[in-house]
Motif scaffolding. Structure first.
Motif, short mmCIF file in Angstrom:
data_model
loop_
_atom_site.label_atom_id
_atom_site.label_comp_id
_atom_site.label_asym_id
_atom_site.label_seq_id
_atom_site.Cartn_x
_atom_site.Cartn_y
_atom_site.Cartn_z
N THR A 3 -29.20 -40.69 -72.27
CA THR A 3 -28.75 -39.51 -71.54
C THR A 3 -27.23 -39.44 -71.52
O THR A 3 -26.55 -40.45 -71.75
CB THR A 3 -29.27 -39.52 -70.10
N PHE A 6 -23.28 -35.55 -67.00
CA PHE A 6 -23.22 -34.10 -66.85
C PHE A 6 -21.79 -33.59 -66.81
O PHE A 6 -21.48 -32.55 -67.39
CB PHE A 6 -23.97 -33.66 -65.59
N VAL A 23 -33.33 -29.62 -59.69
CA VAL A 23 -31.97 -29.72 -60.23
C VAL A 23 -30.95 -29.87 -59.11
O VAL A 23 -30.16 -30.82 -59.08
CB VAL A 23 -31.62 -28.50 -61.11
N VAL A 230 -29.07 -25.19 -67.11
CA VAL A 230 -29.47 -26.52 -66.66
C VAL A 230 -30.81 -26.40 -65.93
O VAL A 230 -30.94 -25.64 -64.96
CB VAL A 230 -28.43 -27.13 -65.70
N ASP A 232 -34.97 -28.49 -65.13
CA ASP A 232 -35.79 -29.71 -65.16
C ASP A 232 -37.13 -29.49 -65.84
O ASP A 232 -37.93 -30.42 -65.92
CB ASP A 232 -36.02 -30.22 -63.73
N VAL A 251 -32.52 -32.00 -67.16
CA VAL A 251 -32.23 -33.08 -66.22
C VAL A 251 -33.53 -33.78 -65.83
O VAL A 251 -34.60 -33.15 -65.79
CB VAL A 251 -31.48 -32.58 -64.96
N SER A 253 -34.28 -35.20 -62.94
CA SER A 253 -34.30 -35.35 -61.48
C SER A 253 -35.42 -34.55 -60.83
O SER A 253 -35.51 -34.49 -59.61
CB SER A 253 -32.96 -34.92 -60.90
N CYS A 276 -29.61 -35.12 -69.35
CA CYS A 276 -28.82 -35.82 -68.34
C CYS A 276 -29.75 -36.33 -67.25
O CYS A 276 -30.78 -35.71 -66.96
CB CYS A 276 -27.77 -34.90 -67.72
N SER A 278 -29.09 -36.39 -64.06
CA SER A 278 -28.96 -35.49 -62.91
C SER A 278 -27.66 -34.73 -63.03
O SER A 278 -26.78 -35.11 -63.82
CB SER A 278 -29.00 -36.30 -61.62
N VAL A 279 -27.50 -33.68 -62.23
CA VAL A 279 -26.20 -33.01 -62.15
C VAL A 279 -25.36 -33.58 -61.02
O VAL A 279 -24.18 -33.26 -60.89
CB VAL A 279 -26.35 -31.47 -61.94
#
Length: 282
Positions: A3, A6, A23, A230, A232, A251, A253, A276, A278-279
């Protein structure tokens, strides 16, 4: 799966479209560290909007959730809900009668603000439907799942009318591993039972992204590749952003778990530009 950070990704763009659930927030509330990300975006001059399929509350109420939890920068004008698209359609297409709906009284905001009369399915008498001109799927709460879903099916068997789905999500995460059926999933089931096709609003449809894109362009000149989407969920956020011509971040998350992300991307063929964790940032 490797990953990326962010912050290092987002600085390549002029604007960001964030999905909400999974997110920016989850079943516990705002994800810790997300508030720092918005401070970073403001510092870098990167514009942002929240694109959500949540039609359970008005944009004002949705924005207040963030404001009350340490992110004052997410104001009402930063929230773009699928309910807003449903509202515009209702205002243009439904001129009279009552709109029956599945959802909470809060979700009926999108119907009432279009100047229309509402009737919750829970209070509908199937012997008094002559003036029901439309049915709206708004939220998975506010009704009895057994009696009222059956009532919807029999209403649509009894009378032909327009049907809209203001939230196309079929499920949502209720904790780190479990999911629950969302109103989009309920509408899918009713469509299958009745062999009908409903009018849908929200991601992944291009209309949602065009609505957000046009709004973002009012502030600055943007090409689609200037914006980062962005999310999930591969089947809404990522494929919708990809089809619209934006770069995308998946993401890990929310709906897509880290241990299954690689296999899901490979099996579906829905490929995000970046992945990624997470943000959130600390």
């Amino acid at each position: 799966m490797k990953t990326q950070d962010f912050r290092s990704v987002v600085t390549n763009y002029k604007a960001v479209f964030f999905d909400a659930f999974g997110v920016l927030k989850n079943h516990k509330g705002i994800i810790p560290g997300v508030e720092n990300t918005f401070d970073f975006l403001d510092e870098k001059g990167i514009d942002y909007y929240v694109l959500t399929n949540d039609a359970s509350r008005s944009p004002e109420q949705l924005a207040r959730i963030y404001q009350d939890n340490g992110i004052p920068a997410i104001t009402t004008d930063k929230v773009i809900s699928s309910g807003m698209l449903a509202h515009d359609w209702l205002k243009l297409k439904i001129k009279s009668g009552r709109v029956a709906y599945l959802g909470t009284e809060q979700s009926a905001h999108y119907i009432e603000s279009a100047g229309l009369k509402t009737m919750p399915i829970s209070k509908l008498d199937l012997n008094d439907v002559d003036d029901i001109t439309c049915l709206a799927f708004l939220d998975d709460e506010g009704f009895d799942w057994n009696n009222d879903i059956n009532k919807v099916i029999n209403l649509l068997r009894k009378k032909n009318m327009s049907v809209i789905v203001a939230n196309t999500d079929i499920n949502y995460p209720v904790n780190r591993v479990d999911i629950a059926i969302a109103i989009g999933g309920i509408s899918d089931m009713v469509e299958e039972i009745l062999d009908r096709h409903f009018i849908r609003f929200g991601k992944p449809d291009a209309q949602m992204f065009m609505f957000a894109y046009e709004k973002a362009c009012l502030k600055q000149a943007l090409n689609r590749d200037d914006i980062l989407m962005v999310g999930d969920t591969l089947f809404t956020d990522i494929i919708g952003g990809n089809k619209f011509g934006m770069d995308t971040v998946l993401v890990l998350s929310g709906n897509t778990l880290a241990e299954s992300a690689k296999s899901k991307i490979r099996s579906t063929g829905i490929i995000p530009t970046y992945v990624c964790d997470s943000v959130a940032s600390f």
